[in-house]
Design an enzyme around this catalytic site. Structure first.
Site, PDB file in Angstrom:
ATOM      1  N   GLN A  78     -10.062  -3.949  -3.502  1.00 28.81           N
ATOM      2  CA  GLN A  78     -11.351  -3.404  -3.088  1.00 28.81           C
ATOM      3  C   GLN A  78     -12.418  -3.699  -4.141  1.00 28.81           C
ATOM      4  OE1 GLN A  78     -11.727  -1.512  -0.033  1.00 28.81           O
ATOM      5  NE2 GLN A  78     -13.829  -2.093  -0.494  1.00 28.81           N
ATOM      6  N   ARG A 113     -13.468  -8.552   1.553  1.00 31.89           N
ATOM      7  CA  ARG A 113     -12.043  -8.300   1.289  1.00 31.89           C
ATOM      8  C   ARG A 113     -11.249  -9.550   1.634  1.00 31.89           C
ATOM      9  NH1 ARG A 113      -9.938  -3.138   1.469  1.00 31.89           N
ATOM     10  NH2 ARG A 113      -8.026  -4.198   0.847  1.00 31.89           N
ATOM     11  N   ARG A 148       0.879  -1.178   0.000  1.00 31.54           N
ATOM     12  CA  ARG A 148       0.000   0.000   0.000  1.00 31.54           C
ATOM     13  C   ARG A 148       0.910   1.220   0.000  1.00 31.54           C
ATOM     14  NH1 ARG A 148      -5.265   1.462   3.513  1.00 31.54           N
ATOM     15  NH2 ARG A 148      -6.064   0.133   1.848  1.00 31.54           N
ATOM     16  N   CYS A 183     -16.366   1.697   0.535  1.00 31.81           N
ATOM     17  CA  CYS A 183     -15.176   0.875   0.815  1.00 31.81           C
ATOM     18  C   CYS A 183     -14.748   0.962   2.271  1.00 31.81           C
ATOM     19  CB  CYS A 183     -14.031   1.290  -0.106  1.00 31.81           C
ATOM     20  SG  CYS A 183     -13.626   3.039  -0.008  1.00 31.81           S
ATOM     21  N   ASP A 229     -17.234   7.140  -1.460  1.00 31.21           N
ATOM     22  CA  ASP A 229     -15.946   7.023  -0.758  1.00 31.21           C
ATOM     23  C   ASP A 229     -15.661   8.394  -0.136  1.00 31.21           C
ATOM     24  OD1 ASP A 229     -13.387   6.299   0.094  1.00 31.21           O
ATOM     25  OD2 ASP A 229     -12.482   6.337  -1.905  1.00 31.21           O
ATOM     26  N   HIS A 237      -7.264   0.659  -6.520  1.00 30.78           N
ATOM     27  CA  HIS A 237      -7.475  -0.192  -5.338  1.00 30.78           C
ATOM     28  C   HIS A 237      -8.166  -1.472  -5.817  1.00 30.78           C
ATOM     29  CE1 HIS A 237      -7.716  -1.325  -1.291  1.00 30.78           C
ATOM     30  NE2 HIS A 237      -8.560  -0.440  -0.794  1.00 30.78           N
TER      31      HIS A 237
HETATM   32  N1   CP Z   1     -11.173  -0.129   2.374  1.00 36.78           N
HETATM   33  C1   CP Z   1      -9.895  -0.170   2.813  1.00 36.78           C
HETATM   34  O1   CP Z   1      -8.936  -0.379   2.062  1.00 36.78           O
HETATM   35  O2   CP Z   1      -9.765   0.013   4.153  1.00 36.78           O
HETATM   36  P1   CP Z   1      -8.394   0.287   4.926  1.00 36.78           P
HETATM   37  O3   CP Z   1      -7.867   1.606   4.440  1.00 36.78           O
HETATM   38  O4   CP Z   1      -8.770   0.317   6.383  1.00 36.78           O
HETATM   39  O5   CP Z   1      -7.440  -0.820   4.620  1.00 36.78           O
HETATM   40  N1  NVA Z   2      -9.907   6.726  -1.590  1.00 40.44           N
HETATM   41  C1  NVA Z   2      -9.535   6.300  -0.253  1.00 40.44           C
HETATM   42  C2  NVA Z   2      -9.783   4.835  -0.089  1.00 40.44           C
HETATM   43  C3  NVA Z   2      -9.479   4.286   1.282  1.00 40.44           C
HETATM   44  C4  NVA Z   2      -9.685   2.820   1.375  1.00 40.44           C
HETATM   45  C5  NVA Z   2      -8.079   6.647   0.015  1.00 40.44           C
HETATM   46  O1  NVA Z   2      -7.248   6.454  -0.878  1.00 40.44           O
HETATM   47  O2  NVA Z   2      -7.784   7.119   1.106  1.00 40.44           O
END
Ligand code: CP
Ligand code: NVA
Length: 305
Positions: free
Chosen positions: A132, A292, A102, A264, A224, A129
């Site tokens: 997701q 997930r 990530r 999400c 989101d 993502h």
């Molecule tokens: N939806 C998602 O990726 O959640 P986190 O940021 O908590 O991993």
């Molecule tokens: N768009 C958000 C998604 C979090 C799971 C971010 O990137 O923070």
């Protein structure tokens, strides 16, 4: 699966996605069946941003498959600063059997995949993502059955999550409408790629500027956060711009009568969604979070077995 990495939904074909769904649902139905599938294998999890769901589901997921995980925090690796992406890849490929990342720049996961001989899984970048989106379309399938012909409307920022939803919709024949304020559209290349993929399935991918127009005929309404991780400094300004794009009871009423609500998570209640919507019986947000786990177990199994 032909691809040896999972960097984007575009790495996998429609048939491969459906096969991943089949495995995920099999795992969901009977966890014990795959208890030794990745016995003795290890996954390094590199996090340069916070996480609840991604960390927990990859960590627990690999354990449920008989393997181990190693959490590497932002302070530990500092990709590209303390050590180059190339050198991190060359170290880790000798120690673990897979890497989940990530991070901010999407180029980092692309470079990691180029240099590492082991599978790389994208656990969120500024661009996409994909894990997701896998969980989302698995959830949509559980809620509505046959996916082809459904319509999902994403209301809000044309961000990483919006991109992956467009890619997955295009692959699976699900119409995806993005309703966003002017200036916050999805990335042009992401939109063009989704449009190109959609030609094969006939999915309609569109961007509109009116949320009420966007949710017309929607089987699922998705939102989101308005400011993603890394955009904290813009949060106050974005709150003003995105206010008309809040998913509230009035907006849900303009979608199909049996439309589900999706997010999400994490959610900023009172901003992009009201309590009344996220807590309604039509909300599937925690089912998405659980999925997930199952979707990623299927991905790890296919890549690392
Ligand atoms: N939806 C998602 O990726 O959640 P986190 O940021 O908590 O991993
Ligand atoms: N768009 C958000 C998604 C979090 C799971 C971010 O990137 O923070």
């Amino acid at each position: 699966m032909k691809s040896t990495d999972f960097l984007s939904i575009r790495d996998v074909s429609r048939d491969e996605i459906l096969e991943l769904f089949r495995i995920a649902l099999d795992m969901k139905a009977d966890r014990s069946k795959y208890a030794d599938a990745l016995k003795g294998k290890s996954l390094a999890m590199i996090f340069e941003k916070p996480s609840l769901r991604t960390r927990t589901t990859f960590d627990i997921g690999i354990q449920q498959l008989g393997g181990y995980s190693l959490y590497l925090s932002p302070a530990e690796i500092s990709l590209g600063k303390r050590e180059s992406v190339h050198d991190v890849a060359k170290n880790l490929e000798r120690m673990v059997q897979g890497i989940m990342i990530r991070t901010f720049s999407h180029q980092i996961v692309v470079d990691m995949a180029k240099h590492a001989s082991i599978p790389i899984i994208n656990g969120l970048t500024d661009y996409s993502h994909p894990c997701q989106a896998m969980a989302e379309f698995l959830t949509l399938h559980e809620a509505k059955g046959e996916l082809k012909g459904l319509k999902l409307t994403y209301v809000g920022d044309g961000n990483n999550v919006a991109h992956s939803l467009m890619f997955a919709g295009a692959r699976l024949g699900v119409d995806v409408t993005v309703a966003c304020p002017k200036g916050f559209e999805p990335n042009v290349k992401a939109y063009e790629d989704a449009m190109a993929d959609a030609k094969e399935t006939g999915a309609k991918i569109e961007v509109v500027y009116d949320p009420f127009e966007g949710v017309k005929g929607a089987d699922a309404v998705y939102t989101d956060v308005w400011a993603s991780m890394g955009q904290e400094a813009e949060a106050a300004e974005r709150k003003k711009v995105f206010r008309p794009f809040q998913v509230n009871e009035e907006l849900m009423a303009a979608a199909n009568k049996d439309a589900i609500f999706m997010h999400c998570l994490p959610a900023h209640r009172g901003d992009e969604v009201t309590d009344g919507v996220i807590d309604a019986p039509t909300s599937v947000v925690f089912q998405e979070a659980e999925n997930r786990l199952h979707a990623q177990k299927a991905i790890m199994y296919e890549l690392m077995k």
